[in-house]
Structures are given as structure tokens and as C-alpha cells.
Design an enzyme around this catalytic site. Sequence first.
Site, PDB file in Angstrom:
ATOM      1  CB  SER A  56      -0.928   0.006   1.216  1.00 29.44           C
ATOM      2  OG  SER A  56      -0.187  -0.031   2.424  1.00 29.44           O
TER       3      SER A  56
ATOM      4  CG  HIS B 295      -4.106  -1.484  -1.518  1.00 25.26           C
ATOM      5  ND1 HIS B 295      -4.607  -0.202  -1.623  1.00 25.26           N
ATOM      6  CD2 HIS B 295      -3.855  -1.674  -0.194  1.00 25.26           C
ATOM      7  CE1 HIS B 295      -4.651   0.356  -0.435  1.00 25.26           C
ATOM      8  NE2 HIS B 295      -4.194  -0.519   0.453  1.00 25.26           N
TER       9      HIS B 295
ATOM     10  CE  LYS C 272      -7.524  -0.325   1.468  1.00 24.50           C
ATOM     11  NZ  LYS C 272      -8.156  -0.947   2.629  1.00 24.50           N
TER      12      LYS C 272
END
Length: 394
Positions: free
Chosen positions: A184, A212, A242
Site C-alpha cells: 500500500s 489493493h 478499496k
Amino acid sequence: MARGWVRDYYAAKLKELVERGEIWEIRRLMGPTGPRAVVEGREFIMLSTNNYLNLANDPRLKRAAIEAIEKYGWGPGAVWAIAGYPELMAELERKVAEFKRTEAALVFPTGYATNVGSIPAIVDQGDIIVSDELNHGSIIDGIRLSRAEKIIYKHCDLADLEDKLRQVHKKYNKILIITDGVFSMDGDIAPLDGITKLADEFNAMVYVDDAHGEGVLGEGRGSPAHYGVEDKVDFHMGTFSKALGSTGGMIGSDRDIIEYIRNRARSWLLSTGFPPAVVAANIKALEIVMTEKERIRKLWENREYFKKGLDELGFNTGKSQTPIIPAIIGDTKKTRELAKMLYDMGIFVVPIVYPMVARGTERIRNEVSAGHTKEDLDRALSAYEKAGRSLGII
């Protein structure tokens, strides 16, 4: 009110954080989050959310949530294990399994709860976890809560991973390799092809936190799909918060494994579930990600355009391979000054400094979305150029 000495103690601790520059300045949103957002009365170009596919304010998610409220009400009543959960939840778990291409799936209140509950359920005393040194804090906390031993390998270093596996091979009941799919802070991708190959060689299990990677890689299905190793990953962890634009965590695996985790993960058993409206929105988000590939293509077009622009200006974008594009400054003071100048010019970013990243790697983390226009990105690049030159960074 707290006792005087208690208040004074924590006031002094807070002052230390402020003096070290290790405090977060929390901004107030005054409307929905998106490529542009109103923050404290001003409109900003938003480069600081994980809303990669611009789904957080999608009207279809809102409509699904409203319909669920009308049918099921708002509150869940209690923890799912005690009060049961709406019939929608079974549909959501089937949809997650389809998305992850696993036999079954389990949904948690948050991504954090998924890791801190699932990891201790999977391993026990006599086992060992082999973890990438830059894994997310929720993984670290999950490891700490487990009774397993741990050993750390250098970031994305297959040679060091092999060395660590050789050291622990045959000394423990089970070996669990844990890695983020996409990291991240740097936006680089774990080499899952090599990791799963080593897992086969040393008879280890593989756990991938793909928070992610989902909606971004592998035509939206994530980093294991990106490498074509979905069947080589034992535990597929992810989050709705996300690219999916919602909230909640998930894990996919074989049916018996999922039922075991369901009955052992304390963060599932002891946490009140999220409202039925969230369940319905999550189902709709998964359907969109699995069918609307144009969103993913647009995301990558924006990613390539913005990264190229920062590179050409002379910023250090590090090892970025994804829509997470850091501008690495390497100095806390200058990073904070750059973030403030960008904020003043209408670009919403935040400084990422120690202890979030190692000293000397302080940066601003940019996250582009499928919803950004070329005009948005050009305006952000222009601001970066002006601020970077003013501060002598470029």
C-alpha cells in the site's frame, strides 16, 4: 472528566507526537468521496483515497442499499453468530466465492477484522509464519495474536524467502507464507508466481492479503489472477473498502476451511455485523467489478498518464506498478511542506512519514481512480511542478 494526572500524562504524550511530526491532521469531507470532493468548504481533486474504480458513490450501490433498508431495516441486531444474518449474506458469500474463484467465502465487518481473526485461526502453537517485511499492520497484528512463531523475509525477495523457508523446513507443524498482493505504500506487486512455487517446494501454505489488488489487477480479480496462480493460493483475503467502494472484509478458500475459520475467528464471532444495506451494496459492487472491464482499463490509462507525468517532472515514484504512485521526498519537513502547498492549490493529498514509512523514504502517496479526468490529472501535475520547484525538490 479524566483525573488530572491522567489528562496531563496523555497531553504530554500527544505533544511529543506533534513535535515529532507523527500526528494525523484529519480533514472534514462535506459530501461524497470521489475524484473530486468538497473538503471543509472547498472543492479538491482527490488523490488520497482507495476508491480506484470510482464506485464509492455509484448510484447503483446507493440504490441497492436503500432497497435493503426498506426490506431488512438498518441495524443487524447482534453478532451474526448469535442473531443470524439476512438472507442477503448467503448471497454475498456466494458472490465472494465466485469473485475469488474459491469453493466458499466468509465476510467480516472490516478488512482489519479479517486478518486479525483469520490468521490466529489458521495457525497455532508449533506452526511458523513467514512474512514479508512490508506487510500491512493488520497482518502484523494478526501474527501477534496467533500462537505461531514468525520469521520475516526481505521485501519481495524470493532468494531470501527461499533461505528462510529452508531454515524452518521440517522444524514446525505447518508453514504459512503471508504477503500483501499489492503493497500500500509503494504500489509494487508481490511476486506470487515465485512465492507459490517455493510454497510447493517446501510444502507451505500461502495467504494473500489482496486489499489493493482487487478491482485493479487480473482484470479485476486481483493479484493471484494477475499471475495465474489462484489455485496455488490457500487463503484469498480481501476487502470491500478499496476498489469495491464499500466496507467490510472477506476471505475465500475451500468449504471446510471457511467453516473452520467461521467457528474460530474471534473477530467474526464477537463483532456485530454490518447493516443489511452494506451487504446489498457489496453484492452490487462485486457484480460491477466482474462485468464492467472498461472501468479497469480507464483506471490503468489514468495510472500510466499520471505516473509518466510525475516521472518526467523529476519526482521519484519508486517501485510503483499500480495506481498507487508515491512521490518519495525522503525528508519529513519537505514532505509536509509539499503536502501543504498542494493542499493550498486544491489537491487533496497527505504526507506519509515515519513511523508509517521508514525514515528517509517519506513521501506523498497518490492514488488515481477511474473517475479522474485528464483535466484533473493535468491540474494535479501542474501543482506538483509548481510546488516541487518552489521547494527545490525537482
